[in-house]
Design a protein around this motif. Structure first.
Motif, PDB file in Angstrom:
ATOM      1  N   HIS A 166      -7.067  -3.945  -6.638  1.00  0.00           N
ATOM      2  CA  HIS A 166      -6.282  -3.530  -5.473  1.00  0.00           C
ATOM      3  C   HIS A 166      -7.126  -2.574  -4.633  1.00  0.00           C
ATOM      4  O   HIS A 166      -6.993  -1.355  -4.729  1.00  0.00           O
ATOM      5  CB  HIS A 166      -4.976  -2.870  -5.912  1.00  0.00           C
ATOM      6  N   LYS A 167      -7.995  -3.152  -3.801  1.00  0.00           N
ATOM      7  CA  LYS A 167      -8.949  -2.332  -3.053  1.00  0.00           C
ATOM      8  C   LYS A 167      -8.315  -1.675  -1.828  1.00  0.00           C
ATOM      9  O   LYS A 167      -8.731  -0.613  -1.409  1.00  0.00           O
ATOM     10  CB  LYS A 167     -10.125  -3.192  -2.603  1.00  0.00           C
ATOM     11  N   TYR A 168      -7.314  -2.328  -1.234  1.00  0.00           N
ATOM     12  CA  TYR A 168      -6.766  -1.857   0.032  1.00  0.00           C
ATOM     13  C   TYR A 168      -5.424  -1.150  -0.184  1.00  0.00           C
ATOM     14  O   TYR A 168      -4.613  -1.564  -1.007  1.00  0.00           O
ATOM     15  CB  TYR A 168      -6.551  -3.034   0.986  1.00  0.00           C
ATOM     16  N   ASN A 194      -5.333  -8.351  -0.910  1.00  0.00           N
ATOM     17  CA  ASN A 194      -5.576  -7.303   0.094  1.00  0.00           C
ATOM     18  C   ASN A 194      -4.983  -7.650   1.455  1.00  0.00           C
ATOM     19  O   ASN A 194      -5.559  -7.331   2.498  1.00  0.00           O
ATOM     20  CB  ASN A 194      -7.079  -7.033   0.235  1.00  0.00           C
ATOM     21  N   PRO A 234      -3.640  -2.391   5.531  1.00  0.00           N
ATOM     22  CA  PRO A 234      -3.589  -1.082   4.880  1.00  0.00           C
ATOM     23  C   PRO A 234      -3.229   0.084   5.794  1.00  0.00           C
ATOM     24  O   PRO A 234      -2.976   1.188   5.304  1.00  0.00           O
ATOM     25  CB  PRO A 234      -5.029  -0.912   4.372  1.00  0.00           C
ATOM     26  N   TYR A 287     -13.129  -5.319   7.957  1.00  0.00           N
ATOM     27  CA  TYR A 287     -12.063  -5.008   7.005  1.00  0.00           C
ATOM     28  C   TYR A 287     -10.823  -5.803   7.399  1.00  0.00           C
ATOM     29  O   TYR A 287     -10.226  -5.556   8.454  1.00  0.00           O
ATOM     30  CB  TYR A 287     -11.786  -3.507   7.000  1.00  0.00           C
ATOM     31  N   ASN A 389     -11.032   1.931   3.770  1.00  0.00           N
ATOM     32  CA  ASN A 389     -10.000   0.983   4.190  1.00  0.00           C
ATOM     33  C   ASN A 389      -8.825   1.655   4.893  1.00  0.00           C
ATOM     34  O   ASN A 389      -8.054   0.987   5.580  1.00  0.00           O
ATOM     35  CB  ASN A 389      -9.480   0.219   2.968  1.00  0.00           C
ATOM     36  N   ASP A 405     -11.533   1.273  -1.747  1.00  0.00           N
ATOM     37  CA  ASP A 405     -11.764   0.477  -2.960  1.00  0.00           C
ATOM     38  C   ASP A 405     -10.876   0.895  -4.121  1.00  0.00           C
ATOM     39  O   ASP A 405     -11.314   0.977  -5.273  1.00  0.00           O
ATOM     40  CB  ASP A 405     -13.231   0.562  -3.372  1.00  0.00           C
TER      41      ASP A 405
END
Length: 416
Positions: A166-168, A194, A234, A287, A389, A405
């Motif tokens: 779960h980067k965002y 994301n 995000p 992004y 992000n 990230d």
């Protein structure tokens, strides 16, 4: 019959020393064979066979010479490239040394200005009423007319209960909290693709956020994904117990009332870029689903976006009311896809750009009160991970909240 000699060096040998040694023995022998052929040639089979042997030897020698030439050229290229890289490295080191010296001097002067202005603030405090504390959700207790000069940190760094998949996402505090929610923190984590999320999670304190204790817990916008009211991207913010975000798959702004769990929407201006067609970008990538950015400061909620009609440059608008409406709008001269993120503080828009995996620069500002643009702010800060992000200023504690990230990071703001 003439015969060839000294074939101990293998044909096509890659070793430079072996090839040179082969030439040393084979060339004199070849000359000797040619001399014998000239003296003994009878013009018949004997001469033909001898000539064929010499021709074969010439072909092998030519192959060795060609390989030697190629090897020599490769060494020359390698030497040239190495020399060029060394010169470039030397220049970069000299530039870095000069940059470090300038930064030290700039920091020294900035500290002097801060000390001077702090004394002015202290003197003024004796003659004026005290300004409200940040916990009141109003203006901060720094000099209200001071400008943003630097950030320090990071002060806080944690991934909570998040995973690397779960980067965002986004996180922060409500600048205008309801009674009893002054210490709450919020967090939105996008799904593994994301793209979207369907709930916001609240934590009773920073320590609860750090260890992942979800109390009061999750507040669902819709239990099913995705729907029109689902969060897309995000860049979300919380203000006045309402979550503001880009409505899923629409050029609309959504406002989710946390208490009543109702959603109201605002149709964005015609030509607004959405669905990952006007993202924030850096050198090598963009992004995804960052077309619509939202920010909070001391005065409320701001919308940052781009349009087809305005050539993709950043457009800024003030968000008011429920259902939300756009108040005054400003157009800037900075192209959105050259920016990695934006935030607001005291009515001033700031934009960042990617320097390298370890460093980000706040390079641009737009003052909504004067219309003044600045393109060379030169405020650098160290990153905990390469990609930012989410970025938002918190007027409650004068901090910059970052999501990168899967990690939550915060920095302290410094005002004059």
């Amino acid at each position: 019959m003439v015969t060839s000699h000294n074939r101990s060096i293998p044909k096509g040998a890659g070793n430079l020393e072996s090839q040179l040694l082969g030439l040393k023995f084979r060339l004199p022998q070849l000359l000797k064979d040619v001399s014998i052929l000239e003296k003994e040639d009878d013009g018949e089979l004997y001469g033909v066979v001898s000539l064929q042997v010499i021709e074969n030897e010439l072909v092998e020698i030519k192959n060795i010479v060609d390989k030697l030439n190629r090897t020599t050229q490769e060494f020359q290229h390698l030497t040239t490239d190495s020399g060029r890289q060394l010169m470039q490295l030397k220049a970069e080191l000299q530039e870095l040394e000069q940059y470090d010296s300038l930064q030290v001097e700039k920091s020294r002067k900035a500290n002097q200005r801060l000390k001077r202005d702090l004394e002015i603030c202290r003197n003024d405090a004796h003659n004026t009423q005290p300004t409200p504390h940040p916990d009141s959700g109003q203006t901060s207790d720094v000099c209200p007319h001071g400008k943003f000069v630097n950030i320090t940190g990071p002060r806080f760094y944690s991934n909570g209960e998040s995973t690397v998949n779960h980067k965002y996402g986004g996180w922060g505090r409500d600048p205008k909290p309801e009674l009893g929610k002054e210490n709450w923190y919020w967090r939105v984590i996008l799904d593994v693709n994301n793209i979207y999320a369907n709930h916001i999670t609240f934590y009773s304190s920073l320590s609860s956020l750090t260890v992942g204790i979800k109390l009061p817990g999750n507040f669902y916008i819709n239990p099913y994904n995705p729907t029109t009211n689902t969060i897309q991207g995000p860049n979300v913010v919380l203000y006045g117990d309402a979550l503001f975000y880009n409505c899923y798959n629409f050029d609309q702004l959504c406002r989710f009332n946390v208490t009543s769990k109702t959603v109201s929407t605002l149709q964005l201006p015609q030509g607004t870029r959405y669905n990952s067609n006007g993202n924030f970008c850096q050198f090598s990538e963009c992004y995804i689903y960052t077309d619509i950015d939202l920010a909070t400061d001391e005065s409320g909620v701001w919308l940052i976006y781009s349009t087809v009609h305005y050539f993709g440059n950043l457009v800024l608008a003030k968000v008011e009311g429920d259902p939300p409406t756009l108040n005054q709008t400003w157009h800037t001269s900075v192209y959105k896809q050259t920016v990695t993120n934006t935030f607001m503080a005291y009515g001033i828009l700031y934009a960042t750009r990617f320097v390298n995996n370890d460093m980000e620069e706040i390079f641009y500002s737009f003052d909504t009160s004067t219309g003044e643009e600045k393109f060379k702010l030169g405020i650098f800060f160290r990153k905990m991970c390469p990609d930012i992000n989410f970025l938002n200023y918190s007027p409650r504690d004068q901090m910059l909240h970052v999501y990168c990230d899967g990690y939550m990071v915060s920095y302290d703001f410094l005002f004059e």
